[in-house]
Design a protein around this motif. Structure first.
Motif, PDB file in Angstrom:
ATOM      1  N   PHE A   1     -49.497 -58.494  36.377  1.00  0.00           N
ATOM      2  CA  PHE A   1     -48.948 -58.683  37.478  1.00  0.00           C
ATOM      3  C   PHE A   1     -47.688 -57.702  37.478  1.00  0.00           C
ATOM      4  O   PHE A   1     -47.718 -57.028  38.794  1.00  0.00           O
ATOM      5  N   ILE A   2     -46.801 -57.771  36.939  1.00  0.00           N
ATOM      6  CA  ILE A   2     -45.567 -56.791  36.934  1.00  0.00           C
ATOM      7  C   ILE A   2     -45.990 -55.378  37.062  1.00  0.00           C
ATOM      8  O   ILE A   2     -45.685 -54.699  37.954  1.00  0.00           O
ATOM      9  N   ASN A   3     -47.100 -54.955  36.415  1.00  0.00           N
ATOM     10  CA  ASN A   3     -47.585 -53.486  36.535  1.00  0.00           C
ATOM     11  C   ASN A   3     -48.051 -53.280  37.931  1.00  0.00           C
ATOM     12  O   ASN A   3     -47.621 -52.100  38.451  1.00  0.00           O
ATOM     13  N   PHE A   4     -49.045 -54.170  38.371  1.00  0.00           N
ATOM     14  CA  PHE A   4     -49.588 -53.584  39.754  1.00  0.00           C
ATOM     15  C   PHE A   4     -48.741 -54.148  40.887  1.00  0.00           C
ATOM     16  O   PHE A   4     -49.087 -53.585  41.963  1.00  0.00           O
ATOM     17  N   ARG A   5     -47.864 -54.806  40.749  1.00  0.00           N
ATOM     18  CA  ARG A   5     -46.969 -55.251  41.711  1.00  0.00           C
ATOM     19  C   ARG A   5     -45.795 -54.217  42.050  1.00  0.00           C
ATOM     20  O   ARG A   5     -45.755 -53.780  43.086  1.00  0.00           O
ATOM     21  N   PHE A   6     -45.340 -53.596  40.934  1.00  0.00           N
ATOM     22  CA  PHE A   6     -44.109 -52.873  40.852  1.00  0.00           C
ATOM     23  C   PHE A   6     -44.559 -51.289  40.869  1.00  0.00           C
ATOM     24  O   PHE A   6     -43.595 -50.317  40.919  1.00  0.00           O
ATOM     25  N   SER A   7     -45.413 -51.088  39.929  1.00  0.00           N
ATOM     26  CA  SER A   7     -45.880 -49.757  40.001  1.00  0.00           C
ATOM     27  C   SER A   7     -47.395 -49.375  39.553  1.00  0.00           C
ATOM     28  O   SER A   7     -47.927 -48.925  38.595  1.00  0.00           O
ATOM     29  N   PRO A   8     -48.313 -49.695  40.643  1.00  0.00           N
ATOM     30  CA  PRO A   8     -49.525 -49.471  40.792  1.00  0.00           C
ATOM     31  C   PRO A   8     -50.000 -48.023  40.352  1.00  0.00           C
ATOM     32  O   PRO A   8     -51.213 -47.833  39.863  1.00  0.00           O
ATOM     33  N   GLU A   9     -49.269 -47.046  40.667  1.00  0.00           N
ATOM     34  CA  GLU A   9     -49.613 -45.770  40.495  1.00  0.00           C
ATOM     35  C   GLU A   9     -49.536 -45.459  39.158  1.00  0.00           C
ATOM     36  O   GLU A   9     -50.197 -44.182  38.757  1.00  0.00           O
ATOM     37  N   HIS A  10     -48.985 -46.216  38.115  1.00  0.00           N
ATOM     38  CA  HIS A  10     -48.994 -45.888  36.968  1.00  0.00           C
ATOM     39  C   HIS A  10     -49.275 -47.105  35.953  1.00  0.00           C
ATOM     40  O   HIS A  10     -48.424 -47.982  35.754  1.00  0.00           O
ATOM     41  N   ILE A  11     -50.437 -47.052  35.382  1.00  0.00           N
ATOM     42  CA  ILE A  11     -51.088 -48.258  34.692  1.00  0.00           C
ATOM     43  C   ILE A  11     -50.598 -47.981  33.256  1.00  0.00           C
ATOM     44  O   ILE A  11     -50.971 -47.190  32.681  1.00  0.00           O
ATOM     45  N   TRP A  12     -49.759 -48.975  32.827  1.00  0.00           N
ATOM     46  CA  TRP A  12     -49.119 -49.009  31.388  1.00  0.00           C
ATOM     47  C   TRP A  12     -49.477 -50.321  30.926  1.00  0.00           C
ATOM     48  O   TRP A  12     -49.357 -50.464  29.571  1.00  0.00           O
ATOM     49  N   PHE A  13     -50.214 -51.411  31.434  1.00  0.00           N
ATOM     50  CA  PHE A  13     -50.194 -52.721  30.786  1.00  0.00           C
ATOM     51  C   PHE A  13     -51.095 -52.773  29.559  1.00  0.00           C
ATOM     52  O   PHE A  13     -50.894 -53.560  28.653  1.00  0.00           O
ATOM     53  N   TYR A  14     -51.960 -51.990  29.543  1.00  0.00           N
ATOM     54  CA  TYR A  14     -52.865 -51.874  28.610  1.00  0.00           C
ATOM     55  C   TYR A  14     -52.339 -51.384  27.253  1.00  0.00           C
ATOM     56  O   TYR A  14     -53.038 -51.576  26.147  1.00  0.00           O
ATOM     57  N   TRP A  15     -51.180 -50.802  27.155  1.00  0.00           N
ATOM     58  CA  TRP A  15     -50.801 -50.341  25.906  1.00  0.00           C
ATOM     59  C   TRP A  15     -50.135 -51.634  24.912  1.00  0.00           C
ATOM     60  O   TRP A  15     -50.704 -51.794  23.653  1.00  0.00           O
ATOM     61  N   PRO A  16     -49.340 -52.662  25.508  1.00  0.00           N
ATOM     62  CA  PRO A  16     -49.065 -53.758  24.886  1.00  0.00           C
ATOM     63  C   PRO A  16     -50.315 -54.435  24.715  1.00  0.00           C
ATOM     64  O   PRO A  16     -50.542 -55.374  23.632  1.00  0.00           O
TER      65      PRO A  16
ATOM     66  N   LEU B   1     -53.145 -53.663  24.209  1.00  0.00           N
ATOM     67  CA  LEU B   1     -54.002 -52.998  23.016  1.00  0.00           C
ATOM     68  C   LEU B   1     -53.373 -53.369  21.591  1.00  0.00           C
ATOM     69  O   LEU B   1     -53.740 -53.850  20.742  1.00  0.00           O
ATOM     70  N   GLY B   2     -52.070 -52.980  21.541  1.00  0.00           N
ATOM     71  CA  GLY B   2     -51.284 -53.248  20.501  1.00  0.00           C
ATOM     72  C   GLY B   2     -51.369 -54.679  19.984  1.00  0.00           C
ATOM     73  O   GLY B   2     -51.425 -55.116  18.808  1.00  0.00           O
ATOM     74  N   TRP B   3     -50.972 -55.562  20.724  1.00  0.00           N
ATOM     75  CA  TRP B   3     -51.016 -56.957  20.496  1.00  0.00           C
ATOM     76  C   TRP B   3     -52.338 -57.492  20.254  1.00  0.00           C
ATOM     77  O   TRP B   3     -52.319 -58.324  19.375  1.00  0.00           O
ATOM     78  N   GLY B   4     -53.250 -57.058  20.955  1.00  0.00           N
ATOM     79  CA  GLY B   4     -54.781 -57.380  20.809  1.00  0.00           C
ATOM     80  C   GLY B   4     -55.216 -56.991  19.259  1.00  0.00           C
ATOM     81  O   GLY B   4     -55.910 -57.818  18.803  1.00  0.00           O
ATOM     82  N   ILE B   5     -54.652 -55.966  18.787  1.00  0.00           N
ATOM     83  CA  ILE B   5     -55.022 -55.519  17.368  1.00  0.00           C
ATOM     84  C   ILE B   5     -54.446 -56.811  16.378  1.00  0.00           C
ATOM     85  O   ILE B   5     -55.115 -57.143  15.506  1.00  0.00           O
ATOM     86  N   GLY B   6     -53.310 -57.192  16.638  1.00  0.00           N
ATOM     87  CA  GLY B   6     -52.678 -58.335  15.834  1.00  0.00           C
ATOM     88  C   GLY B   6     -53.430 -59.419  16.129  1.00  0.00           C
ATOM     89  O   GLY B   6     -53.663 -60.297  15.046  1.00  0.00           O
ATOM     90  N   LEU B   7     -53.922 -59.921  17.257  1.00  0.00           N
ATOM     91  CA  LEU B   7     -54.609 -61.052  17.265  1.00  0.00           C
ATOM     92  C   LEU B   7     -56.030 -60.964  16.934  1.00  0.00           C
ATOM     93  O   LEU B   7     -56.511 -61.825  16.237  1.00  0.00           O
ATOM     94  N   PHE B   8     -56.594 -59.937  16.696  1.00  0.00           N
ATOM     95  CA  PHE B   8     -57.828 -59.596  16.144  1.00  0.00           C
ATOM     96  C   PHE B   8     -57.704 -60.055  14.721  1.00  0.00           C
ATOM     97  O   PHE B   8     -58.548 -60.781  14.159  1.00  0.00           O
ATOM     98  N   PHE B   9     -56.857 -59.231  13.995  1.00  0.00           N
ATOM     99  CA  PHE B   9     -56.734 -59.646  12.543  1.00  0.00           C
ATOM    100  C   PHE B   9     -56.045 -61.046  12.339  1.00  0.00           C
ATOM    101  O   PHE B   9     -56.454 -61.613  11.177  1.00  0.00           O
ATOM    102  N   HIS B  10     -55.552 -61.748  13.212  1.00  0.00           N
ATOM    103  CA  HIS B  10     -55.228 -63.241  12.997  1.00  0.00           C
ATOM    104  C   HIS B  10     -56.611 -63.901  13.029  1.00  0.00           C
ATOM    105  O   HIS B  10     -56.721 -64.787  12.425  1.00  0.00           O
ATOM    106  N   ALA B  11     -57.415 -63.728  14.043  1.00  0.00           N
ATOM    107  CA  ALA B  11     -58.581 -64.370  14.074  1.00  0.00           C
ATOM    108  C   ALA B  11     -59.457 -63.865  12.854  1.00  0.00           C
ATOM    109  O   ALA B  11     -60.201 -64.970  12.515  1.00  0.00           O
ATOM    110  N   VAL B  12     -59.445 -62.896  12.202  1.00  0.00           N
ATOM    111  CA  VAL B  12     -60.153 -62.509  11.223  1.00  0.00           C
ATOM    112  C   VAL B  12     -59.911 -63.386  10.205  1.00  0.00           C
ATOM    113  O   VAL B  12     -60.650 -63.859   9.245  1.00  0.00           O
ATOM    114  N   GLY B  13     -58.589 -63.525   9.907  1.00  0.00           N
ATOM    115  CA  GLY B  13     -58.074 -64.459   8.775  1.00  0.00           C
ATOM    116  C   GLY B  13     -58.175 -65.892   9.065  1.00  0.00           C
ATOM    117  O   GLY B  13     -58.687 -66.661   8.163  1.00  0.00           O
TER     118      GLY B  13
END
Length: 103
Positions: free
Chosen positions: A44-59, A61-73
């Motif tokens: 929401f923040i990304n698309f509301r305040f800086s839609p010309e620069h998409i950055w939300f996928y970095w956090p 992706l990073g957090w998603g990797i951690g979540l994946f390993f949590h699920a694996v365990g």
């Protein structure tokens, strides 16, 4: 009397294992819920305040990797990351030590 004592200890062990498993599941689902809420907020923040620069996928992706390993365990998706593998390895090492001790 001894059989009753062993049964109670076995039941207690099963209860403790179940309690630990519920705690692991609760931790994972809390992690998943916070991931969904915060990543949604970041989108929401990304698309509301800086839609010309998409950055939300970095956090995401990073957090998603951690979540994946949590699920694996928690769900034992990859066997050598799971609790069963740990328990088998601990038993194996203890047996080797016991055999070495007797030799």
């Amino acid at each position: 009397m001894e059989i009753i004592m062993e049964t109670n200890q076995f039941d207690l062990k099963k209860y403790e294992n179940a309690k630990k498993r519920v705690k692991e599941l609760k931790g994972f689902y809390s992690h998943l819920a916070s991931y969904i809420l915060i990543i949604s907020f970041l989108c929401f923040i990304n698309f509301r305040f800086s839609p010309e620069h998409i950055w939300f996928y970095w956090p995401m992706l990073g957090w998603g990797i951690g979540l994946f390993f949590h699920a694996v365990g928690v769900f034992n998706i990859i066997p050598f990351f799971g609790k069963d593998w740990e328990d088998k390895k601990i038993t194996e090492i203890m047996e080797k030590e016991k055999q070495t001790k007797w030799e």
